[in-house]
Design an enzyme around this catalytic site. Structure first.
Site, PDB file in Angstrom:
ATOM      1  N   ASP A 133      51.282  36.505  47.293  1.00 35.10           N
ATOM      2  CA  ASP A 133      50.357  35.829  46.841  1.00 35.10           C
ATOM      3  C   ASP A 133      49.187  36.782  46.174  1.00 35.10           C
ATOM      4  O   ASP A 133      49.043  37.608  46.888  1.00 35.10           O
ATOM      5  CB  ASP A 133      49.611  35.016  48.328  1.00 35.10           C
ATOM      6  CG  ASP A 133      48.492  34.021  47.875  1.00 35.10           C
ATOM      7  OD1 ASP A 133      48.365  33.866  46.570  1.00 35.10           O
ATOM      8  OD2 ASP A 133      47.579  33.642  48.689  1.00 35.10           O
ATOM      9  N   HIS A 156      53.419  25.113  41.547  1.00 39.20           N
ATOM     10  CA  HIS A 156      52.063  25.293  41.750  1.00 39.20           C
ATOM     11  C   HIS A 156      51.342  26.005  40.702  1.00 39.20           C
ATOM     12  O   HIS A 156      50.430  25.732  40.387  1.00 39.20           O
ATOM     13  CB  HIS A 156      52.035  26.268  43.206  1.00 39.20           C
ATOM     14  CG  HIS A 156      50.743  26.735  43.460  1.00 39.20           C
ATOM     15  ND1 HIS A 156      49.418  25.785  43.534  1.00 39.20           N
ATOM     16  CD2 HIS A 156      50.356  27.997  43.785  1.00 39.20           C
ATOM     17  CE1 HIS A 156      48.630  26.612  44.005  1.00 39.20           C
ATOM     18  NE2 HIS A 156      49.065  27.715  44.036  1.00 39.20           N
TER      19      HIS A 156
HETATM   20  C1  HEM Z   1      48.979  31.458  42.308  1.00 38.77           C
HETATM   21  C2  HEM Z   1      50.252  30.385  46.892  1.00 38.77           C
HETATM   22  C3  HEM Z   1      46.574  27.226  47.359  1.00 38.77           C
HETATM   23  C4  HEM Z   1      45.006  28.732  43.005  1.00 38.77           C
HETATM   24  C5  HEM Z   1      49.773  31.344  43.665  1.00 38.77           C
HETATM   25  C6  HEM Z   1      51.038  32.070  43.920  1.00 38.77           C
HETATM   26  C7  HEM Z   1      51.405  31.742  45.067  1.00 38.77           C
HETATM   27  C8  HEM Z   1      50.275  30.727  45.664  1.00 38.77           C
HETATM   28  C9  HEM Z   1      52.460  32.079  45.901  1.00 38.77           C
HETATM   29  C10 HEM Z   1      51.938  32.790  42.746  1.00 38.77           C
HETATM   30  C11 HEM Z   1      51.374  34.152  42.824  1.00 38.77           C
HETATM   31  C12 HEM Z   1      49.782  34.509  42.503  1.00 38.77           C
HETATM   32  O1  HEM Z   1      49.651  34.812  41.200  1.00 38.77           O
HETATM   33  O2  HEM Z   1      49.093  34.835  43.047  1.00 38.77           O
HETATM   34  C13 HEM Z   1      49.367  29.397  47.527  1.00 38.77           C
HETATM   35  C14 HEM Z   1      49.625  28.623  48.576  1.00 38.77           C
HETATM   36  C15 HEM Z   1      48.401  27.687  48.885  1.00 38.77           C
HETATM   37  C16 HEM Z   1      47.691  27.988  47.455  1.00 38.77           C
HETATM   38  C17 HEM Z   1      50.724  28.854  49.751  1.00 38.77           C
HETATM   39  C18 HEM Z   1      48.162  26.970  49.863  1.00 38.77           C
HETATM   40  C19 HEM Z   1      48.816  26.469  50.978  1.00 38.77           C
HETATM   41  C20 HEM Z   1      45.977  27.361  46.105  1.00 38.77           C
HETATM   42  C21 HEM Z   1      44.691  26.622  45.721  1.00 38.77           C
HETATM   43  C22 HEM Z   1      44.261  26.948  44.360  1.00 38.77           C
HETATM   44  C23 HEM Z   1      45.286  28.012  44.153  1.00 38.77           C
HETATM   45  C24 HEM Z   1      44.141  25.459  46.916  1.00 38.77           C
HETATM   46  C25 HEM Z   1      43.022  26.604  43.889  1.00 38.77           C
HETATM   47  C26 HEM Z   1      42.094  25.921  44.139  1.00 38.77           C
HETATM   48  C27 HEM Z   1      45.941  29.694  42.643  1.00 38.77           C
HETATM   49  C28 HEM Z   1      45.790  30.304  41.303  1.00 38.77           C
HETATM   50  C29 HEM Z   1      46.891  30.930  40.979  1.00 38.77           C
HETATM   51  C30 HEM Z   1      47.648  30.749  42.141  1.00 38.77           C
HETATM   52  C31 HEM Z   1      44.782  30.213  40.167  1.00 38.77           C
HETATM   53  C32 HEM Z   1      47.440  32.107  39.891  1.00 38.77           C
HETATM   54  C33 HEM Z   1      47.956  31.152  38.755  1.00 38.77           C
HETATM   55  C34 HEM Z   1      48.148  31.942  37.379  1.00 38.77           C
HETATM   56  O3  HEM Z   1      47.229  32.195  36.816  1.00 38.77           O
HETATM   57  O4  HEM Z   1      49.423  32.288  37.262  1.00 38.77           O
HETATM   58  N1  HEM Z   1      49.333  30.567  44.723  1.00 38.77           N
HETATM   59  N2  HEM Z   1      48.268  28.856  46.750  1.00 38.77           N
HETATM   60  N3  HEM Z   1      46.061  28.001  45.039  1.00 38.77           N
HETATM   61  N4  HEM Z   1      47.101  30.003  42.814  1.00 38.77           N
HETATM   62 FE1  HEM Z   1      47.710  29.322  44.867  1.00 38.77          FE
END
Ligand code: HEM
Ligand code: MG
Length: 304
Positions: free
Chosen positions: A146, A218
Site C-alpha cells: 500500500d 481498485h
Molecule cells: C492505491 C489498497 C482504500 C485511494 C492502492 C493500492 C492498494 C490500495 C493495494 C495499490 C498500491 C498503491 O499505489 O498504493 C487499499 C485498501 C483500501 C483502500 C486495502 C481499503 C480497504 C482507498 C480509498 C481511497 C484510495 C478509500 C480514496 C478515497 C487510492 C489511490 C491509489 C490507491 C489514489 C493510487 C492510485 C494510482 O494512482 O495508481 N490502494 N485502498 N484507496 N488507493 Fe487505495
C-alpha cells in the site's frame, strides 16, 4: 510581504512505523476556550517530544469538522469543508475533531496520545481511538503493498497542501475512514484474481495494464484525472486491529482539494458510473467516515 505558513508536522511524513488515530466530539459547542487551550498544550507537548526524540519522525495533525472549524476560523477558511455524507455503502459517522499521531516508535506515540488526552481534558469526548502499525514491506493486510503511487518528495506538498499563496496556506483537507477486512473471504480468491481486483501484482506491486485489469479494480477506480490534471492525494493509512478479531485498514488521506478525495470515493462506491470497487466487493467495508480540515501550524497557533 506575507510570512510563510508552516504545515502541521504529521501530514507529509513518509514511512512511519506506527500511528495513533483519535476521533472525538467537542463537549461544549458554545465555549471553545477549553478546546483552544487544549490545542496549545498539545502543540507544546508535541514540540517538546520532537526535541527529545529528534530522529524518530514524530509528527501530528489536529483537524476539525465543518461546524467546529467555522466557529473557530469563520466562514472564509476551508471553503470546500462540509460534513461527510453517506456515499453508496460508505457510512457517515462525522465526528468533531481528529488527532493523528505518527512516528517510528509506538512508545513515543503513546506518550503524545496521553499528553493529548490530558491537554484536551473535559473539552472533548473520545469517540474512537485506533492504534495502527506498518506491516511487513508496507503491505496492507490483504497482502498487497500500500502506498506505491503515493506522491513522494516535492510532489507531496503539491497534492497534499494548499499553496503558500492561498488564504488557507499549508492547510489540508482530510478523509478518515476505518475499514474492516474479511480476510477469510479474501483468502479464498486466487492470487491471479486478487491482482485483477487491485490492479497491481501482489509480490512487487507492478501495475497491470489498464486494458488488462478489471474496470472495477481498485487502481482503475481511484487513479483519476480531470482535464488532464491528476487527482492524486496523500495517503497515510495503516493496518490496525486484533489478529483474533476485527482488523483492517485505517484509511486517511490528506489533500489540497476535498474534491479529489470525493471523486475517488464516488468512483469506488458506484456514484460515478454504477461500478463498485473490487476491494468493496471482495475484501473490505468502511465502518466510519468523516471529513476534516487540518489548518497550518501557523494558523492553528494564531487561534489559540
Ligand atoms: C492505491 C489498497 C482504500 C485511494 C492502492 C493500492 C492498494 C490500495 C493495494 C495499490 C498500491 C498503491 O499505489 O498504493 C487499499 C485498501 C483500501 C483502500 C486495502 C481499503 C480497504 C482507498 C480509498 C481511497 C484510495 C478509500 C480514496 C478515497 C487510492 C489511490 C491509489 C490507491 C489514489 C493510487 C492510485 C494510482 O494512482 O495508481 N490502494 N485502498 N484507496 N488507493 Fe487505495
Ligand atoms: Mg497510474
Amino acid at each position: 510581504n506575507q510570512t510563510m505558513s508552516i504545515p502541521q508536522s504529521g501530514i507529509l511524513l513518509e514511512h512511519c512505523k506506527f500511528g495513533i488515530f483519535i476521533e472525538a466530539m467537542v463537549n461544549n459547542c458554545k465555549d471553545y476556550s477549553g478546546l483552544k487551550d487544549g490545542c496549545k498544550k498539545f502543540v507544546n507537548s508535541l514540540e517538546s517530544l520532537q526535541k527529545e526524540y529528534p530522529n524518530e519522525k514524530l509528527g501530528s495533525v489536529i483537524s476539525f469538522n465543518h461546524n467546529v472549524w467555522r466557529s473557530l476560523a469563520g466562514n472564509d477558511s476551508a471553503p470546500e469543508l462540509k460534513p461527510f455524507r453517506q456515499i453508496g455503502t460508505a457510512p457517515a459517522t462525522q465526528r468533531d475533531m481528529f488527532i493523528h499521531i505518527q512516528s517510528l516508535r509506538f512508545d513515543i506515540n503513546f506518550s503524545l496520545a496521553l499528553a493529548a488526552i490530558k491537554a484536551f481534558g473535559t473539552s472533548i469526548k473520545v469517540a474512537e481511538e485506533i492504534h495502527g502499525f506498518r506491516w511487513v514491506d508496507e503491505r496492507d493486510l490483504s497482502g498487497f503493498i500500500d502506498g506505491t503511487e503515493n506522491p513522494t518528495g516535492e510532489k507531496r506538498p503539491l497534492f497534499g497542501l494548499l499553496p503558500q499563496t492561498d488564504k488557507d496556506a499549508m492547510g489540508s483537507y482530510v478523509l478518515v475512514q476505518r475499514y474492516e477486512h474479511d480476510l477469510e473471504k479474501w483468502g479464498k480468491i486466487s492470487v491471479e484474481d486478487q491482482q485483477q481486483m487491485i490492479g497491481r501484482t501482489k509480490k512487487d506491486s507492478v501495475e497491470i495494464d489498464p486494458s488488462k485489469r478489471n474496470t472495477t479494480s481498485h487502481v482503475s477506480r481511484v487513479d483519476l484525472e480531470e482535464n488532464g490534471v491528476s487527482l492524486k492525494i496523500i495517503r497515510q493509512s495503516l493496518p490496525y486491529g486484533d489478529a483474533s478479531g476485527v482488523h483492517g485498514l485505517f484509511f486517511i488521506a490528506y489533500s489540497a482539494k476535498l474534491h479529489s478525495i470525493e471523486k475517488q470515493l464516488e468512483s469506488m462506491f458506484g456514484v460515478t458510473d454504477g461500478k463498485i470497487d473490487d476491494i468493496i466487493t471482495g475484501l473490505s467495508k468502511p465502518v466510519t467516515g468523516s471529513y476534516y480540515f487540518a489548518p497550518s501550524l501557523t494558523k492553528l497557533k494564531s487561534i489559540f
